[in-house]
Structure formats: C-alpha cells, structure tokens
Design a protein around this motif. Structure first.
Motif, PDB file in Angstrom:
ATOM      1  N   SER A 157      74.381 -80.366  -4.651  1.00 11.53           N
ATOM      2  CA  SER A 157      73.725 -80.254  -3.740  1.00 11.53           C
ATOM      3  C   SER A 157      72.179 -80.297  -3.948  1.00 11.53           C
ATOM      4  O   SER A 157      71.439 -80.783  -3.154  1.00 11.53           O
ATOM      5  CB  SER A 157      74.346 -78.761  -2.918  1.00 11.53           C
ATOM      6  N   HIS A 158      71.997 -79.498  -5.075  1.00 13.99           N
ATOM      7  CA  HIS A 158      70.507 -79.538  -5.363  1.00 13.99           C
ATOM      8  C   HIS A 158      70.032 -80.854  -5.906  1.00 13.99           C
ATOM      9  O   HIS A 158      68.750 -81.326  -5.705  1.00 13.99           O
ATOM     10  CB  HIS A 158      70.369 -78.543  -6.869  1.00 13.99           C
ATOM     11  N   GLY A 187      71.476 -83.930  -5.743  1.00 15.89           N
ATOM     12  CA  GLY A 187      71.994 -85.139  -4.986  1.00 15.89           C
ATOM     13  C   GLY A 187      73.073 -85.808  -5.830  1.00 15.89           C
ATOM     14  O   GLY A 187      73.225 -87.052  -5.538  1.00 15.89           O
ATOM     15  N   HIS A 192      62.747 -88.632 -10.266  1.00 13.61           N
ATOM     16  CA  HIS A 192      61.661 -87.879 -10.268  1.00 13.61           C
ATOM     17  C   HIS A 192      60.503 -87.755 -11.115  1.00 13.61           C
ATOM     18  O   HIS A 192      60.994 -87.749 -12.423  1.00 13.61           O
ATOM     19  CB  HIS A 192      62.063 -86.432  -9.943  1.00 13.61           C
ATOM     20  N   LEU A 207      62.336 -81.030  -4.784  1.00 10.30           N
ATOM     21  CA  LEU A 207      63.248 -82.119  -4.627  1.00 10.30           C
ATOM     22  C   LEU A 207      64.231 -81.704  -3.453  1.00 10.30           C
ATOM     23  O   LEU A 207      64.749 -80.682  -3.361  1.00 10.30           O
ATOM     24  CB  LEU A 207      64.095 -82.067  -6.217  1.00 10.30           C
ATOM     25  N   ARG A 208      64.406 -82.887  -2.640  1.00  9.35           N
ATOM     26  CA  ARG A 208      65.333 -82.687  -1.407  1.00  9.35           C
ATOM     27  C   ARG A 208      65.014 -81.474  -0.787  1.00  9.35           C
ATOM     28  O   ARG A 208      65.987 -80.742  -0.178  1.00  9.35           O
ATOM     29  CB  ARG A 208      66.575 -82.666  -2.159  1.00  9.35           C
ATOM     30  N   ARG A 223      63.630 -78.728  -1.572  1.00  8.69           N
ATOM     31  CA  ARG A 223      63.941 -77.212  -2.050  1.00  8.69           C
ATOM     32  C   ARG A 223      62.749 -77.254  -3.208  1.00  8.69           C
ATOM     33  O   ARG A 223      62.218 -77.947  -3.809  1.00  8.69           O
ATOM     34  CB  ARG A 223      65.353 -77.221  -2.665  1.00  8.69           C
ATOM     35  N   ASP A 258      67.798 -72.577  -7.202  1.00  8.92           N
ATOM     36  CA  ASP A 258      66.995 -72.801  -5.934  1.00  8.92           C
ATOM     37  C   ASP A 258      65.957 -71.512  -5.561  1.00  8.92           C
ATOM     38  O   ASP A 258      66.598 -70.422  -5.393  1.00  8.92           O
ATOM     39  CB  ASP A 258      67.914 -72.943  -4.760  1.00  8.92           C
TER      40      ASP A 258
END
Length: 435
Positions: free
Chosen positions: A132-133, A135, A152, A172-173, A175, A195
C-alpha cells in the motif's frame, strides 16, 4: 559396540553359514554339488542386495517417511536410520513452515511496511502495508529490482548514496513516509516504511492550536493591560470613562474565561482516562431546559420552537447538554432578529437525531468541511462580536464521537443552516427490554 562391527559380524556370519552348508553338501554329494550350492547362495544374496538397492533408489526419487521400504539383514538398520533421519527432516521442515507462516502473518499485521530484498535490491517478499505504501504487488513484482519499481528521485539518491544511518522522509502516493533501509546477513536487506501522515497532521494541528490559542488570549490581555496602564498613568479619570473601561475589561476577562473553559473541556473530552459513563438521558426534559435558556439568550428576538418525537437515549447528560446548547447558541448568534429557529428530536431508521434548523445568514459550501476545526471561523469579526471562542463545534464533534454519533451540517447562504446530531440505533434507551 563399534558400528563397523555391527555391520561386519552379521555379514561374516551369513557367509560362514553359506560355506558350512556348501561344505556339508560337498561332503555328502561331492565337490560339484557343494560349489553349486555355494554359487547359488552367493548369487541369491547378491540379487537380494541389488533388489534393496533398487528399492532405495526408487524411494530417493520421492523420499517420504510413509513410503520407506522394509529391509532384511543389514538393510533393516539402513532403512531404520534413513526413516529416522527423514522423520526428523519432515518435523524440522514442518516447524520451519509453521514459523515462516507465523512470521508472514505477524509481518502482515504490522502497521509499518516491510520489504525483504537481496544484496542487489531484488524484491523477495513484502507485507500488505508495504504494498500500500510503495505501490508494490508481490505476485507481479517478485524478483524485480526495487529501484525500478519505486521511481522517486529522493529514494534513488538515498539508495545510491548508501547513507542508511538516518531514515529518509519523502512524500509518496499522497502519504508522508519515513523510509529506512537496514542491511542484515551478508546478502539480505530490509526496507521499512512508516506512514507519518497522521502524525504530521496531528503535529500541525497542535502547532495551529497553540498559535491560535495564543492569538485568542493575546487580544483580551492587550485590552486589559492597556486599560490598566491608562488607569495607572491617569488616576484622575472621570467616573464615566472609568466605568466604560471596567466594563470592557470585564467583557475581555469573561472572554478569556470562556476560552480557557472551552479548551479545558476539549482536553477532558479527548482524554483516554475519561471513559463515558452512560446513563438514561431524559431528552425531553433536557431540551425543554435548553429552550428556556435559549429564549433568555435571545431576549425575544427569535421565534424558537421545539418538537420532541424520539426516544430517550443512553449517554452522559451533561455532555449532551453541552453539545445541544452549543448548537442552539450558535443558531441564535448567527440568526438575525425576527428569525426562526426550529429544534427537533426525532427517531429514524438509522437512529435518533437532534436537528437545529435556523433562518440565519447561512454558510458557504467551502467552509462546511472545516467548521469543526478548532478556532476556525467563517467570519472572525462577527464571531468576536457574538463572544464566540471558535471551539463550540469542535466540542460538539468530540462529544458526539464519544457517543458513537456524528455531526452533519447543511447550509445555504442567506437561507439558513441545519445542524444534525445523529446517534446510532444502539444508543436508544430500553426500559425492561421495551422502549
């Protein structure tokens, strides 16, 4: 006893028996018969060894303990030892499989992301949080280079420079992530992601709260100190001026008192050490008292009506009194004279709700989502005129959260607003199993 002797003694005995039998036949039937018996016995023994070698070879193709063949002679001990070794291996493998499943289950439940990589950053495993963090997709990306998956610039620089002593913070994304690469063993590396979005938001709220509280307190303190300085430097002030100054100082002091009281209320509501002590709340009696206080505050400038058509609820009476009073007081403050304010307590399929509908100035749509933020005001000058602290709706929100409820706001500029305090069905109070 020496294991070598355990092998050779039975083998020597079998050969001795063959020789004795061949010698007996030689003695009774001649040398040809004796040699023939010896040859046949040795041939049979050789074929027996080849037979068990073949069974061993077949078993090695699928070495399962349940399929272990039985043996004869020395093969009995060989198969027995192989069986024991295979059982130990299966037991160890089962334990390793169980520990691996536990490890993955534990890693899957971690709030932080964990990525296992080899020494050249090829992905071996990652937990759902890391997916999730970052991708990632374990099934799709396994065996691929992580730097090809996370494109990135800051992350690439962090990997290339190899300064892993300090974690990297990057956006990122959507977050705010804290990323830390930890080498372990000789050919493995762990990438841990945390996160920090919520922590960042809370820190920002805390900074804004301190700044806003300081600003709100500074204004009345400045007024009070200014009048005190005038009183000290000009002791001969006339009575009317002195009276006016004292009145303003009293108003500013009361404003500070209200602000401190509301901040203490918010702090108490947010405290985990203050569990909700639920009791029966007589909603009709509570709202009738609030209406009497509202009429006194309005001083006849508004038409206030009350409709009660819902059940009593479980909750804290004083907290609900504070929440409902804040909603009604706001309606009075922001509704011009001769306006209407309708209070309704009703039951719905989702649960009971308290509605405050006014014909006031209304609120623009862009402000609705932020109304429950601390010190947020649509019109700061009007809020100061009405002696508002900017914390009322924040208090309402926290009280409703403690009662598993929520605040819904609808408004149209110049047409009025509707504030709805909604409670779950489970909040309804039952008397002896009945409503």
């Amino acid at each position: 006893m020496n294991p070598q002797l355990l092998f050779w003694i039975p083998a020597a005995l079998r050969l001795l028996i063959i020789l004795v039998c061949a010698g007996v036949v030689w003695a009774f039937f001649g040398p040809l018969a004796g040699l023939s018996v010896a040859f046949l016995a040795v041939t049979a023994l050789s074929f027996l060894q080849l037979f068990y070698l073949n069974r061993l070879d077949n078993w090695l193709d699928s070495p399962e303990s349940e399929k272990m063949p039985d043996g004869w002679g020395a093969w009995t001990d060989v198969f027995s030892r192989l069986y024991k070794m295979r059982r130990d291996d299966e037991r160890n493998q089962a334990e390793l499989t169980e520990w691996l499943a536990r490890f993955r289950q534990a890693m899957s439940r971690l709030p932080d992301g964990v990525v296992l990589m080899d020494d050249v950053l090829f992905l071996e495993w990652c937990n759902p949080t890391a997916q999730s963090h970052l991708g990632l997709d374990l099934e799709r990306d396994k065996g691929m280079r992580v730097t090809n998956l996370i494109r990135h610039p800051e992350f690439m620089d962090y990997i290339i420079l190899g300064r892993f002593e300090q974690p990297l913070t990057l956006s990122l994304r959507g977050r705010k992530l804290v990323v830390h690469l930890i080498p372990f063993e000789n050919r493995r590396q762990i990438l841990v992601t945390h996160d920090a979005t919520e922590s960042e938001r809370i820190d920002m709220m805390r900074r804004d709260f301190i700044a806003n509280a300081s600003h709100e307190l500074r204004t009345p303190l400045t007024v009070i100190n200014g009048f005190l300085e005038i009183a000290c430097n000009q002791p001969s002030l006339d009575s009317a001026t002195r009276k006016a100054h004292l009145k303003l100082m009293s108003e500013q002091g009361q404003r500070m008192q209200n602000l401190v009281d509301d901040m203490l209320t918010l702090s108490r509501l947010e405290s985990t050490d203050l569990p909700l002590r639920a009791e029966k709340v007589n909603v009709r009696a509570l709202l009738e008292q609030i209406v009497r206080e509202a009429n006194a505050l309005s001083a006849g400038k508004h038409t206030i009506s009350l409709t009660v058509a819902g059940p009593d609820v479980k909750g804290n009476t004083e907290e609900l009194r504070s929440a409902f009073t804040n909603l009604v007081t706001n309606a009075i403050r922001y509704t011009p004279a001769q306006g209407k304010i309708d209070l309704t307590w009703q039951d719905t399929d989702e649960g009971p709700q308290f509605i405050v509908r006014d014909s006031g100035i209304g609120i623009s749509q862009e402000h609705l989502a932020r109304l429950t933020e601390r010190f947020y005001r649509v019109d700061k000058s009007r809020s100061r005129e009405t002696q508002g602290t900017g914390l009322g709706l924040a208090i309402v929100k926290h009280i409703l959260l403690r009662h598993q409820g929520k605040l819904v706001i609808e408004s149209v500029v110049d047409q009025g607003s509707r504030f709805m305090a909604r409670f779950p069905k489970s909040s309804v109070y039952y008397e002896n199993g009945q409503l």
